[in-house]
Design a protein around this motif. Sequence first.
Motif, PDB file in Angstrom:
ATOM      1  N   THR A  59       0.831  -1.209   0.000  1.00 42.75           N
ATOM      2  CA  THR A  59       0.000   0.000   0.000  1.00 42.75           C
ATOM      3  C   THR A  59       0.863   1.255   0.000  1.00 42.75           C
ATOM      4  OG1 THR A  59      -0.081   0.119   2.400  1.00 42.75           O
ATOM      5  CG2 THR A  59      -1.819  -1.141   1.324  1.00 42.75           C
ATOM      6  N   LEU A  60       2.109   1.141   0.396  1.00 37.97           N
ATOM      7  CA  LEU A  60       3.003   2.296   0.376  1.00 37.97           C
ATOM      8  C   LEU A  60       3.738   2.402  -0.959  1.00 37.97           C
ATOM      9  CD1 LEU A  60       4.416   1.882   3.961  1.00 37.97           C
ATOM     10  CD2 LEU A  60       2.876   3.678   3.197  1.00 37.97           C
ATOM     11  N   GLY A  61       3.356   1.548  -1.898  1.00 39.18           N
ATOM     12  CA  GLY A  61       3.922   1.667  -3.237  1.00 39.18           C
ATOM     13  C   GLY A  61       5.230   0.927  -3.429  1.00 39.18           C
ATOM     14  N   GLN A  62       5.613   0.073  -2.494  1.00 43.63           N
ATOM     15  CA  GLN A  62       6.853  -0.688  -2.653  1.00 43.63           C
ATOM     16  C   GLN A  62       6.516  -2.158  -2.875  1.00 43.63           C
ATOM     17  OE1 GLN A  62       9.875   0.385  -2.787  1.00 43.63           O
ATOM     18  NE2 GLN A  62       9.805   2.470  -1.940  1.00 43.63           N
ATOM     19  N   SER A  63       7.392  -2.852  -3.512  1.00 42.39           N
ATOM     20  CA  SER A  63       7.161  -4.267  -3.724  1.00 42.39           C
ATOM     21  C   SER A  63       7.392  -5.030  -2.416  1.00 42.39           C
ATOM     22  CB  SER A  63       8.111  -4.797  -4.793  1.00 42.39           C
ATOM     23  OG  SER A  63       8.349  -6.178  -4.561  1.00 42.39           O
ATOM     24  N   PRO A  64       6.424  -5.851  -2.019  1.00 42.13           N
ATOM     25  CA  PRO A  64       6.606  -6.622  -0.780  1.00 42.13           C
ATOM     26  C   PRO A  64       7.812  -7.543  -0.865  1.00 42.13           C
ATOM     27  CG  PRO A  64       4.358  -6.814  -1.605  1.00 42.13           C
ATOM     28  CD  PRO A  64       5.131  -6.080  -2.657  1.00 42.13           C
ATOM     29  N   PHE A  65       8.092  -8.052  -2.070  1.00 40.48           N
ATOM     30  CA  PHE A  65       9.207  -8.990  -2.190  1.00 40.48           C
ATOM     31  C   PHE A  65      10.540  -8.279  -2.022  1.00 40.48           C
ATOM     32  CE2 PHE A  65       5.623 -10.763  -4.492  1.00 40.48           C
ATOM     33  CZ  PHE A  65       5.466 -11.942  -3.789  1.00 40.48           C
ATOM     34  N   ALA A  66      10.594  -7.061  -2.614  1.00 39.70           N
ATOM     35  CA  ALA A  66      11.794  -6.255  -2.408  1.00 39.70           C
ATOM     36  C   ALA A  66      11.954  -5.946  -0.921  1.00 39.70           C
ATOM     37  CB  ALA A  66      11.701  -4.967  -3.221  1.00 39.70           C
ATOM     38  N   ALA A  67      10.816  -5.652  -0.265  1.00 43.91           N
ATOM     39  CA  ALA A  67      10.858  -5.322   1.155  1.00 43.91           C
ATOM     40  C   ALA A  67      11.358  -6.515   1.966  1.00 43.91           C
ATOM     41  CB  ALA A  67       9.473  -4.895   1.640  1.00 43.91           C
ATOM     42  N   ALA A  68      10.823  -7.685   1.626  1.00 43.35           N
ATOM     43  CA  ALA A  68      11.232  -8.889   2.350  1.00 43.35           C
ATOM     44  C   ALA A  68      12.717  -9.126   2.175  1.00 43.35           C
ATOM     45  CB  ALA A  68      10.436 -10.092   1.837  1.00 43.35           C
ATOM     46  N   GLN A  69      13.164  -8.970   0.926  1.00 44.73           N
ATOM     47  CA  GLN A  69      14.572  -9.184   0.630  1.00 44.73           C
ATOM     48  C   GLN A  69      15.426  -8.186   1.420  1.00 44.73           C
ATOM     49  OE1 GLN A  69      15.467  -8.745  -3.496  1.00 44.73           O
ATOM     50  NE2 GLN A  69      17.414  -9.825  -3.295  1.00 44.73           N
ATOM     51  N   THR A  70      14.945  -6.941   1.483  1.00 45.44           N
ATOM     52  CA  THR A  70      15.676  -5.906   2.206  1.00 45.44           C
ATOM     53  C   THR A  70      15.763  -6.232   3.694  1.00 45.44           C
ATOM     54  OG1 THR A  70      14.609  -4.401   0.661  1.00 45.44           O
ATOM     55  CG2 THR A  70      15.894  -3.418   2.443  1.00 45.44           C
ATOM     56  N   VAL A  71      14.629  -6.683   4.248  1.00 50.13           N
ATOM     57  CA  VAL A  71      14.619  -7.009   5.678  1.00 50.13           C
ATOM     58  C   VAL A  71      15.587  -8.158   5.955  1.00 50.13           C
ATOM     59  CG1 VAL A  71      13.231  -7.947   7.561  1.00 50.13           C
ATOM     60  CG2 VAL A  71      12.292  -6.161   6.096  1.00 50.13           C
ATOM     61  N   ILE A  72      15.534  -9.180   5.104  1.00 47.01           N
ATOM     62  CA  ILE A  72      16.427 -10.327   5.310  1.00 47.01           C
ATOM     63  C   ILE A  72      17.882  -9.893   5.157  1.00 47.01           C
ATOM     64  CG2 ILE A  72      17.137 -12.560   4.350  1.00 47.01           C
ATOM     65  CD1 ILE A  72      14.119 -12.941   3.624  1.00 47.01           C
ATOM     66  N   GLN A  73      18.118  -9.082   4.121  1.00 47.49           N
ATOM     67  CA  GLN A  73      19.470  -8.577   3.867  1.00 47.49           C
ATOM     68  C   GLN A  73      19.979  -7.785   5.078  1.00 47.49           C
ATOM     69  OE1 GLN A  73      21.687  -8.758   1.414  1.00 47.49           O
ATOM     70  NE2 GLN A  73      23.057  -7.204   2.261  1.00 47.49           N
ATOM     71  N   ALA A  74      19.132  -6.888   5.573  1.00 42.39           N
ATOM     72  CA  ALA A  74      19.580  -5.981   6.643  1.00 42.39           C
ATOM     73  C   ALA A  74      19.568  -6.667   8.005  1.00 42.39           C
ATOM     74  CB  ALA A  74      18.706  -4.735   6.666  1.00 42.39           C
ATOM     75  N   GLY A  75      18.690  -7.682   8.157  1.00 47.74           N
ATOM     76  CA  GLY A  75      18.554  -8.295   9.470  1.00 47.74           C
ATOM     77  C   GLY A  75      19.347  -9.574   9.641  1.00 47.74           C
ATOM     78  N   PHE A  76      19.493 -10.343   8.562  1.00 54.00           N
ATOM     79  CA  PHE A  76      20.034 -11.694   8.743  1.00 54.00           C
ATOM     80  C   PHE A  76      21.238 -12.046   7.871  1.00 54.00           C
ATOM     81  CE2 PHE A  76      15.554 -11.897  10.041  1.00 54.00           C
ATOM     82  CZ  PHE A  76      15.706 -12.406  11.307  1.00 54.00           C
ATOM     83  N   SER A  77      21.722 -11.115   7.046  1.00 54.27           N
ATOM     84  CA  SER A  77      22.833 -11.478   6.157  1.00 54.27           C
ATOM     85  C   SER A  77      24.180 -11.213   6.826  1.00 54.27           C
ATOM     86  CB  SER A  77      22.742 -10.675   4.870  1.00 54.27           C
ATOM     87  OG  SER A  77      23.082  -9.335   5.137  1.00 54.27           O
ATOM     88  N   CYS A  78      25.242 -11.776   6.244  1.00 55.25           N
ATOM     89  CA  CYS A  78      26.566 -11.566   6.823  1.00 55.25           C
ATOM     90  C   CYS A  78      27.615 -11.516   5.717  1.00 55.25           C
ATOM     91  CB  CYS A  78      26.887 -12.690   7.809  1.00 55.25           C
ATOM     92  SG  CYS A  78      28.302 -12.311   8.853  1.00 55.25           S
TER      93      CYS A  78
END
Lengths: 514, 372
Positions: free
Chosen positions: B33-52
């Motif tokens: 609803t904020l105009g962003q792709s949920p998949f991109a968002a998910a990828q971003t969250v995983i990238q920022a939260g769980f990647s190394c």
Amino acid sequence: MTPTSGETPRLEIRGLRKYFAASGVLAVDDVSLEVGAGEVVALIGENGTGKTTLMNLLFGVHQPDAGEVFIDGARADISSQQDAISHGLGMVHQHFELVPSFTVAQNVLLGREPSRRGFYDDAAAERQVAALIADSNLDLDPHRRVADLPVGAQQRVEILKALAADARLLILDEPTAVLTPAEADDLVAMVRRLAATGRSVVFISHKLPEVQAVADRIVVMRRGRVVGDVARGGASDAELARLMVGRDVLLTAEPGDGTAGDTLLEVAGAMASPSADGSTGLADVGLSVRAGEIVGIAGVSGNGQDELVEAVAGLRRLEAGRISVAGIELTGSSPAAMRAAGVAHIAADRMHVGLNLQATLEENAVSTSFRSRRFSRAGIIRRRARRQFAEQVIADYEVRGAAPARVVESLSGGNLQKIVVGRELSGNPRVVLANQPTRGLDVGSIEFVHRALSKARSEGSAVLLVSAELDEVLALADRIAVMYDGKLLGPFDRSEMDRERVGQLMAGGVEKNL
Amino acid sequence: MDRDSIERTLRRIGLPVAAAVVALAIGGVLVATLGQSPFAAAQTVIQAGFSCDPGYCNVGGSLTLAAPIILCALGAVVALRTGLFSIGQEGQYALGGLAAAVVGHGILLPAGIHPIVSLAAAAAVGAIWGLIPAVLKIFLGVNELIITIVLNAIAGLLVDFLVNYPLRAEASTVGYTHVVEETARLPLFDISTKFGLGFVIAIVAVIGVWFFLSRTTAGYEQRMSGEATLFARYSGMSSTGSVLRAGLLGGALAGIGGGVQVLGVNYRVIEGFSDGTGFTGLTAAILGGTTAIGAAIAGVLYAGITVGAVNGLQIVLGVPREIGSTVLALMIVLIALQAPLLTRLERWLDRRRANRRHDALAETTAGKEASA
């Protein structure tokens, strides 16, 4: 009266079947049954034989896998409780579903209240209910608040509720379990009067004498099947018990050989205030129990029995008096100290006190001994020893459907009680307190508990048996006392006592030549 | 494994997982609803939260944040499982952190011993704060839920007062304590994310709590008293004792959570230290089915999503980071909804099965009649 072939039965069940996949139990297996108009049919069987499931199928709580139900000749598809009620079925559960602060009339008409201009019409409600009371021969006052009524009258309100919904077939689920003997007699008479008005009754029970008194026909269930269908007077208690259990049942236990040893439990001058509404507390109760004997305490529940047992178990403080175990005074000791002194306690309420239903069988089995060397080392649980003990209890006490690591919640009442008895009687207790040890159990489990108590006696325990079942006390006890109004009458030697004499004492009649 | 235990395990693990998945899906819709792709968002969250990456290890930051959350969650698990319905982890966390800051600065000790003494102080203060509701419950019959809510507010404000006045390090716009000595700080494995001994302490505590509850006689006694008070008393256990121990132990764990945060990350207590970490721990405990292991997994998930929402959604995509906390809150709502919904679903399935069988039966009878 058995329905004659030409007459349409009020209820006809054909080939009903229910399999519970989750537990792998075939609870109801091809059951067919007829109940005629104005007929009282007793449905008897051990716990877990499918009586309750059968009734739940009738009431839309569960859906049958196969089979059909006909009511007054018409096929009935019952998918909810509302359906069942609209088909003229009425159910009275063991636990009442009443609003205590409402009057009888308000409770009876709950959900179908008469109204005038949008307001509750009190006068009309009481008129309707009074008419219903007169029509059904029940003894009730529509103005009374339900909270003020004794249990027997509350049960009549439940029955009236079902009748107000035009129930033509009433199902009473173990209706006498909560009643005093006198109230139970009234109920039996009332059920007969109801039947005389043309209504049909299914009476679920364990107790053979009352079933014999109330029913036109007795249907016996075992392991999900109907194994017997006999007309009133067509079978003796022993024959019915054999049908229920599938083998001969010892309805009367053997009394001991009368060789009692040292006094292991002594209570003197015990005074306590009442623990609950309608209870009496203790008034100067003195008693001693010796090794190798069972002292039975008969009496209507609520005359001080619970207070006495709880005091000895360390769960209740006496206001005055002394308690000693094996000659050592332990008045006012904690439950742990009492248990350490060798007092075992089969609690009256196995669901909340005797067991933790959320815990596994092995956790329940060691609750009184988990600190012992056998089950712990340096504060760590010895899991293998605990598992072995649980398996031993399951084997020795024939606990069915149980596994050591499984939560006990789903077990039937008889099997739950076997766990309690197995735990309490292990380790040769000096004193065994058995408070209503067979209440609500089926014949087979009752026999089992009786054997276990007799065995404890022959192994030298001092057993104090409290029971509201007069026959149980007469069958097991070497000496018999009666509690009435917080006072203990006796104990008297078994040989001096018979049913009439004990019954008279239970009812408060003081005997002259004692 | 028999059917019973399979079903129990499925329920225990499957249901929280289902709640997490559904909550994440709803979060995705919110992002859309904020105009962003949920998949991109998910990828971003995983990238920022769980990647190394060799350069910067994001998951280290998540685990650093997870340590105090897990310790507070363990505090909640111990209290809730053993008969004290305490939600006071927030206050115990705040005061435990302050105690660690005071001992970490005020006393001079060698490096190996200083953190131990500081954490012991945090545990002791947390335990005392946790004992208050237990004592009030036992002796005055006060509801521990209400008391712990009030005690949380008192603790938060008390910490703010202390860091502004008696313990204030220097004049500035915000009150804060002196920085703890180097000797008191917990060793770090990764300087950039401050991933260090704090997380190890949390994992050791998880194993300790699991062992205590399922393998020791004391833990057994605690659970029995918590689940069935009358049964415990009847069996000869002391119910007052178990409530007191629940308060002490739960408080100590949450207090250590505060200590780990101060000695491992912040190095001092700033005004507003009571920032909801204790509450997050409580919700992680509930999401984890009030088990030690479950609380640890939920704690890591919480921390990762929070870090991912802040560093990923907000910074990279410009999506408000509150989406992260919304998803976490939704998980709790979904967990609470499960029990009643499951019952209905089972009944519905039951009925459908029966109807289908009935239809099949009717068809065969109809067929027979037609052929006859």
